[in-house]
Enzyme design. Structure first.
Site, PDB file in Angstrom:
ATOM      1  CD  GLU A 265      -2.583  -1.015   2.773  1.00  0.00           C
ATOM      2  OE1 GLU A 265      -3.559  -1.759   2.904  1.00  0.00           O
ATOM      3  OE2 GLU A 265      -2.137  -0.289   3.677  1.00  0.00           O
ATOM      4  CE  LYS A 267       5.844   5.149   6.578  1.00  0.00           C
ATOM      5  NZ  LYS A 267       5.304   6.415   7.021  1.00  0.00           N
ATOM      6  NE  ARG A 288       3.059   7.573  16.319  1.00  0.00           N
ATOM      7  CZ  ARG A 288       3.835   6.797  15.586  1.00  0.00           C
ATOM      8  NH1 ARG A 288       3.884   6.946  14.295  1.00  0.00           N
ATOM      9  NH2 ARG A 288       4.570   5.860  16.134  1.00  0.00           N
ATOM     10  CD  GLU A 419       6.647   9.437   4.978  1.00  0.00           C
ATOM     11  OE1 GLU A 419       7.520  10.105   5.540  1.00  0.00           O
ATOM     12  OE2 GLU A 419       5.912   8.622   5.575  1.00  0.00           O
ATOM     13  CE  LYS A 424      -0.710  -2.044   6.145  1.00  0.00           C
ATOM     14  NZ  LYS A 424      -1.977  -1.327   6.317  1.00  0.00           N
ATOM     15  NE  ARG A 437       8.837   0.503  15.503  1.00  0.00           N
ATOM     16  CZ  ARG A 437       8.342   1.560  14.864  1.00  0.00           C
ATOM     17  NH1 ARG A 437       8.065   1.458  13.580  1.00  0.00           N
ATOM     18  NH2 ARG A 437       8.087   2.685  15.489  1.00  0.00           N
ATOM     19  CE  LYS A 443       9.179   2.484   9.534  1.00  0.00           C
ATOM     20  NZ  LYS A 443       9.002   3.665  10.344  1.00  0.00           N
TER      21      LYS A 443
END
Length: 613
Positions: A265, A267, A288, A419, A424, A437, A443
Site C-alpha cells: 500500500e 505510505k 497515534r 513516502e 503487509k 512494531r 515499510k
C-alpha cells in the site's frame, strides 16, 4: 506515605527485575488492604491522572508551583527560584523547604485518594480564577505533606516523576500482583509460566484498552485469567496503532514473505488517525498517541458521516489524514498539514483541506475485527464506505510478488508524493496487533534506496553555543535515542548542519525554555562532549544520516554491537520535528543496533566494502 516510600525505593534501583518486584509487592499490599485505592495508586505510578484519550491535564506551569511552594513554606518566591536554579529539581527544593510556619492545627495525613482526587480537581479547574484555585489546591497538599512527600508531590505535579519506572514494567508488575493476590481461578492448563502469562495478558489488554479505570475493576472482580473476556475493545477508546518495521529493499520483502500472499500500500505522508463512529452517531478522532483530535478535524467528521454506507452503524477506522489540493487533485506534503490549527477549528475557516486515506477497519457494526486476517478486514472496509476523490479514498494497493511490479509500484508511490510503501501479510499471520512494531508490516521508503534506510526519531538533550554568524542561537545540538530497558537517553550524534537560519532560530527559541542546570541522571554520554547547555527531554526530531558507525564517544546501543562503544550517525540532517511523538517514543537503541547490523550486512553484499570500525 506508603506510596512515597515505594517511589523512593524504586528510584534507588536500576535493575528492571528489582523494580518490578518492588512495584508488585506494593500493588499486592494495596489489593489486600485497600483495593479501592488501586486505580489511584496505578495512575500515580504511571504519573498520569487519566488515560490519554480523556485529554485531562493538570495545566499548571512551574510558576504556579513555585508560588504555592513559597506560600506553603513561608518563604519568598525569589528564594525558591534561586534554590531551583542551584538544585535543578523542584522536588528537591520542596524536600529541603521544611515549613517554618507554626500551624494552628495539624492537617490530616495525606491519603492516596486525597492526593489523586485533588490532582483531578486541579485539572478540571477552568475559567477566570482557575490558576489561583489550582495554586491553592497545591498549597493545601504541600502544607499537609511530611517527610519526603513534598518532593514527590511536586514531581507528580510537574509530570516529571522520573523514578525509572517504565509503563511496560508497571504493567508487568500489575500482572504479577494480580496473579499472586487474585486467585479467582487457576491458570489455564497449557500455561507453563503463569507469572509471565499474567503479565502478558495485562499488557495485551492494555494495548487494546489503555484505560486503568476499566482494567483494574475487571482484574479485581474477574481475575487475570478472565481479563480478556471482561475488557473488550469498543468504539470511544483508542487502541494503540500497529506499526511497521523498516526494510531496505524489494528483495528483502520478497525474501521475508516467501510462500505468503502479501499486499503493498502507498505510505502516505500525513497524520495517523483512528476514527471512531459510535452507535449514537457521534464521531471521535484520535492521534497515534491516543490524544483526542476531534476538534482539529471537523471536516473529517463531516466526510466520514457522509460517506459511510447506510447499513453502517458503528466503526473504528485506521487511516492517514493527508493535506490535499482539491483543485489540482494532488497530495500535499506534511509541512502543509502541520500549518492547520490544533483546536476548535471552524469548518468555514479551513484553508488546508485533508483527504482521509483509509487502510484498515478494526470494528464494524458492534463486532471487533482485530483477530480477523487483513483480507477479511479489508473486504469489510471496502464495502462500508463510498470513495470520493479528495475527501475519502482507500489506500492505493497492489497484491503481487513480482519484483519488477513492486519496484514500479514503489516509484509510482513516490511520484504521487507518498513516502513509499507499507507491505503487509494478507491472509496468514495477518491479524491486527495493537501497539506492536510487527514483522508482518514492513515499510519501504524512497530514502531507503539511498543510504541507511529509515530516518531516526531522536531527542535533543543538549546544545553548543553558536559562534560567528550563529552567535545568539545554538550552533549544534546533541541528540539521543532511547533505551527502553534501561530507561535512559543515549547520545548518538551532534547535529549542526542542514538548518536554515529561520529553523535554527525556531528550534533554539523552543528549547531555551527547556534548559536545565545539569544533565539528567538518565542521560548517557561521554565526558569528552561537554555541551554548553542541557535540556529537559521534550522534543522529538526526525533525522536522516548517511550511515551509522561504531563510536568511542557516543553511547547509543552500547553493549549491543560492541561491549564498550556505542553507535553514532554520520552526516545527520534534520527533516522535521515530530509533534506526534513523546521522547520515550523516540527510536530505540535496539532499532539503532538493527539498522547498524543491516547496513553491515548490505555492505558485505556489495563486496567492495572495506570496513574500518
Amino acid at each position: 506515605m506508603f506510596v512515597v516510600k515505594a517511589f523512593d525505593a524504586i528510584s534507588k534501583e536500576s535493575g528492571r527485575i528489582a523494580i518490578t518486584e518492588i512495584v508488585c509487592n506494593m500493588l499486592r499490599t494495596v489489593i489486600e488492604t485497600t483495593p479501592d485505592d488501586l486505580v489511584a495508586v496505578v495512575y500515580l505510578l504511571a504519573n498520569r491522572i487519566a488515560s490519554a484519550h480523556e485529554g485531562l491535564e493538570l495545566g499548571i506551569g512551574d510558576a504556579s508551583i513555585i508560588k504555592a511552594l513559597a506560600e506553603a513554606c513561608g518563604a519568598k518566591e525569589a528564594h525558591v527560584k534561586k534554590q531551583y536554579k542551584e538544585l535543578g529539581d523542584l522536588g528537591l527544593v520542596a524536600k529541603a523547604s521544611r515549613s517554618s510556619q507554626p500551624l494552628m492545627r495539624k492537617p490530616e495525613a495525606l491519603t492516596v485518594a486525597k492526593v489523586f482526587d485533588t490532582f483531578r480537581l486541579i485539572a478540571k479547574e477552568s475559567g477566570k480564577d482557575s490558576q489561583d484555585k489550582k495554586k491553592n489546591h497545591i498549597k493545601a497538599l504541600l502544607v499537609a505533606a511530611t517527610d519526603c512527600e513534598p518532593q514527590y508531590l511536586i514531581r507528580l505535579l510537574q509530570t516529571k516523576l522520573r523514578i525509572g519506572l517504565a509503563e511496560q514494567t508497571l504493567l508487568t508488575a500489575l500482572g504479577h500482583a494480580s496473579f499472586y493476590s487474585l486467585r479467582h481461578s487457576s491458570p489455564p492448563a497449557k500455561v507453563e509460566n503463569p507469572l509471565e502469562e499474567a503479565a502478558k495478558i495485562v499488557k495485551q489488554v492494555y494495548s487494546v484498552i489503555p484505560v486503568y479505570d476499566k482494567i483494574i475493576p475487571a482484574l479485581l472482580s474477574a481475575g487475570v485469567w478472565n481479563l480478556t473476556k471482561a475488557c473488550s475493545f469498543s468504539p470511544g477508546i483508542p487502541v494503540g496503532p500497529m506499526l511497521a518495521k523498516p526494510t531496505k529493499g524489494v528483495h528483502e520483502i520478497v525474501e521475508k514473505f516467501q510462500d505468503m500472499e502479501f499486499t503493498c500500500e502507498y505510505k502516505y505522508d500525513g497524520e495517523r488517525a483512528q476514527i471512531h463512529y459510535l452507535e449514537d452517531g457521534s464521531v471521535e478522532i484520535y492521534s497515534r498517541n491516543a490524544e483526542r483530535n476531534t476538534g482539529k478535524f471537523p471536516d473529517v467528521v463531516a466526510a466520514v458521516t457522509r460517506l459511510k454506507k447506510p447499513p453502517v452503524t458503528s466503526f473504528v477506522l485506521d487511516c492517514e489524514l493527508v493535506a490535499y489540493d482539491r483543485e489540482k487533485q494532488k497530495i500535499q506534503p506534511f509541512q502543509i498539514l502541520s500549518t492547520r490549527a490544533r483546536k476548535n477549528v471552524l469548518l468555514s475557516e479551513i484553508k488546508v483541506n485533508v483527504c482521509i486515506y483509509a487502510f484498515d477497519i478494526l470494528y464494524l457494526n458492534g463486532q471487533q475485527l482485530l483477530q480477523e486476517q487483513l483480507n477479511v478486514r479489508r473486504e469489510n472496509l471496502y464495502k462500508s464506505f463510498q470513495e470520493e476523490v479528495g475527501f475519502f479514498q482507500f489506500a492505493t494497493a497492489l497484491t503481487s510478488n513480482d519484483l519488477e511490479e513492486i519496484q514500479k509500484f514503489l516509484e509510482d508511490a513516490v511520484n504521487s508524493s507518498s513516502e513509499g510503501l507499507i507491505i503487509k501479510t494478507l491472509n496468514r499471520d495477518a491479524t491486527y496487533e495493537p501497539s506492536k512494531r510487527s514483522n508482518n508490516w514492513l515499510k519501504l521508503k524512497k530514502d531507503y534506496m539511498e543510504s541507511i534506510g529509515d530516518s531516526l526519531d531522536l531527542v535533543p538533550i543538549a546544545a553548543f553555543h553558536g559562534r560567528g554568524k550563529r552567535t545568539g542561537v545554538y550552533g549544534a545540538f546533541l541528540l539521543a535515542c532511547y533505551d527502553n530497558d534501561k530507561e535512559e537517553f543515549q547520545s548518538i550524534c551532534k547535529i549542526g548542519t542542514g538548518f536554515s537560519e529561520a529553523m535554527l532560530e525556531e528550534r533554539s527559541a523552543s528549547l531555551r525554555s527547556k534548559v536545565i542546570p545539569k544533565p539528567k541522571s538518565y542521560y548517557r554520554y561521554s565526558d569528552s562532549l561537554s555541551p554548553d547547555v542541557w535540556f529537559e527531554p521534550t522534543e522529538v526530531w526526525e533525522v536522516k544520516a548517511a550511515d551509522l558507525t561504531i563510536s568511542p564517544v557516543h553511547r547509543a546501543a552500547i553493549g549491543i554491537v560492541n561491549p564498550e562503544k556505542g553507535i553514532s550517525l554520520r552526516f545527520p540532517r534534520l527533516l522535521r520535528v515530530r509533534e506526534d511523538k513523546n521522547p520515550e517514543q523516540a527510536s530505540s537503541s535496539d532499532m539503532v543496533a538493527d539498522m547498524y547490523n543491516a547496513q553491515k550486512h548490505n555492505q558485505r553484499d556489495n563486496l567492495d566494502d572495506n570496513e574500518d570500525d
